[in-house]
Design a protein around this motif. Structure first.
Motif, PDB file in Angstrom:
ATOM      1  N   THR A 117       0.877  -1.281  -0.090  1.00  0.00           N
ATOM      2  CA  THR A 117       0.139   0.054  -0.149  1.00  0.00           C
ATOM      3  C   THR A 117       0.972   1.146  -0.039  1.00  0.00           C
ATOM      4  O   THR A 117       0.506   2.247  -0.420  1.00  0.00           O
ATOM      5  CB  THR A 117      -1.028  -0.077   1.112  1.00  0.00           C
ATOM      6  N   ALA A 163     -12.977  -5.785   5.753  1.00  0.00           N
ATOM      7  CA  ALA A 163     -11.979  -5.351   5.150  1.00  0.00           C
ATOM      8  C   ALA A 163     -11.485  -5.756   3.990  1.00  0.00           C
ATOM      9  O   ALA A 163     -10.649  -5.254   3.080  1.00  0.00           O
ATOM     10  CB  ALA A 163     -10.583  -4.694   6.193  1.00  0.00           C
ATOM     11  N   CYS A 170      -3.867   4.326   8.017  1.00  0.00           N
ATOM     12  CA  CYS A 170      -2.463   4.345   7.646  1.00  0.00           C
ATOM     13  C   CYS A 170      -2.309   5.348   6.442  1.00  0.00           C
ATOM     14  O   CYS A 170      -1.329   5.826   6.438  1.00  0.00           O
ATOM     15  CB  CYS A 170      -2.064   3.153   7.464  1.00  0.00           C
ATOM     16  N   PRO A 198      -9.892  -0.238  -1.104  1.00  0.00           N
ATOM     17  CA  PRO A 198     -10.998  -0.708  -0.537  1.00  0.00           C
ATOM     18  C   PRO A 198     -11.141  -2.547  -0.244  1.00  0.00           C
ATOM     19  O   PRO A 198     -10.004  -2.875  -0.813  1.00  0.00           O
ATOM     20  CB  PRO A 198     -11.970  -0.324  -1.563  1.00  0.00           C
TER      21      PRO A 198
HETATM   22  N1  GLN Z   1      -6.927   2.092   4.482  1.00  0.00           N
HETATM   23  C1  GLN Z   1      -6.434   0.961   5.213  1.00  0.00           C
HETATM   24  C2  GLN Z   1      -5.093   0.102   4.552  1.00  0.00           C
HETATM   25  O1  GLN Z   1      -4.843   0.389   3.642  1.00  0.00           O
HETATM   26  C3  GLN Z   1      -7.726  -0.368   5.412  1.00  0.00           C
HETATM   27  C4  GLN Z   1      -7.962  -0.924   3.824  1.00  0.00           C
HETATM   28  C5  GLN Z   1      -9.116  -1.938   4.049  1.00  0.00           C
HETATM   29  O2  GLN Z   1      -9.558  -2.203   4.958  1.00  0.00           O
HETATM   30  N2  GLN Z   1      -9.652  -2.671   3.087  1.00  0.00           N
HETATM   31  O3  GLN Z   1      -4.730  -0.744   5.553  1.00  0.00           O
END
Ligand code: GLN
Length: 297
Positions: free
Chosen positions: A107, A224, A139, A201
């Motif tokens: 990420t 998540a 984050c 997402p």
């Molecule tokens: N935005 C958070 C991350 O990138 C959570 C992403 C999610 O839960 N899909 O870690």
């Protein structure tokens, strides 16, 4: 299951380490050497250098209990970050609980892409506004606020438990004054305008969740991970609103394996005020990980 009732109290660090290595190896965890060292570092608070130097010293009763508990959880494939309750991301530390996705190094590709765009379009001192959809631990938004000293942002998540963790993390990382939060699934009820929209997402197709590694499947929250039947539900939702929420700026989304072209197509077709075509960025593992597109008034 290997013996996890082992009593580490009074054992030397080197003896505990040998025991951990063979126990972790027997459970077929990757790199038992490194894992054993990290578990002992966690339980003793020693640095890698101190650990080598103090090889002979015995473990205290409280250190012994911490190690026994940590190895028991690790043998059930719980990631070490979850055992510690924290994860480093882009050079900062984030609290994590069962309510949030464990931030992933890939990420960081999304962060780099946004910062490159900011650097190329007026620099990091600009008072940019940022919206982060599905913030989880927070984050992404928190890293951007920390890197962009005059930026402010809104983070959403469908889970109020996740928002509680993101609120802890904005405090810990010193950006609370520039962050706000809304409980929402995507962009419904969010007006903007923002300069930057970011999101990592949930994008795993529902039927593939059962095949994920246990460290993901059993510990990352389903909310998540689960992106609906084809994994793309949230991308469609975001794309439907993104153009009005970001009238002129940057949309940058993390995507899963094989999704980049489809997500680029969804953005191209749904965002009427797009400026040019989407582009993609590859992560350190060589996977196309981020899709980005500009909008204009
Ligand atoms: N935005 C958070 C991350 O990138 C959570 C992403 C999610 O839960 N899909 O870690």
């Amino acid at each position: 299951m290997p013996d996890v009732q082992h009593d580490f109290a009074g054992q030397s660090i080197s003896a505990a380490r040998r025991y951990l290595q063979s126990t972790l190896a027997a459970a077929v965890l990757e790199d038992p050497h490194r894992e054993a060292r990290l578990l002992i570092e966690y339980a003793t608070g020693l640095s890698p250098e101190q650990l080598l130097r103090d090889d002979d010293r015995s473990l205290s009763p409280s250190e012994a209990l911490l190690i026994a508990e940590a190895v028991r959880r690790r043998l059930a494939y719980e990631p070490l970050s979850r055992i510690k309750g924290q994860r480093d991301f882009y050079g900062r530390t984030f609290v994590i609980t069962a309510a949030v996705l464990d931030p992933r190094p890939e990420t960081e590709t999304l962060i780099d892409l946004v910062l490159q765009w900011v650097d190329a379009t007026g620099g990091r001192q600009r008072p940019l506004s940022i919206c982060d959809i599905g913030t989880g631990s927070g984050c992404i938004l928190i890293t951007l606020l920390a890197e962009l000293p005059n930026a402010s942002g809104l983070a959403t998540d469908i889970s109020s438990d996740a928002l509680d963790i993101a609120r802890i993390n904005v405090e810990r990382n010193g950006v609370a004054a520039r962050a706000s939060f809304t409980q929402a699934r995507t962009l419904d009820g969010i007006a903007g305008p923002f300069d930057i929209l970011v999101s990592n997402p949930p994008y795993i197709p529902s039927a593939e969740i059962a095949d994920l590694a246990p460290g993901v499947r059993e510990y990352d929250p389903r909310l998540a991970l689960d992106g609906g039947p084809d994994g793309l539900a949230i991308f469609r939702d975001i794309a439907a609103w993104a153009g009005s929420v970001v009238p002129a700026g940057l949309i940058a989304l993390e995507v899963g394996a094989g999704q980049a072209d489809t997500v680029a197509g969804i953005l191209t077709n749904s965002v009427e005020n797009r400026a040019g075509l989407p582009w993609t960025e590859v992560d350190l593992g060589g996977h196309t990980r981020t899709v980005a597109m500009l909008t204009q008034r």
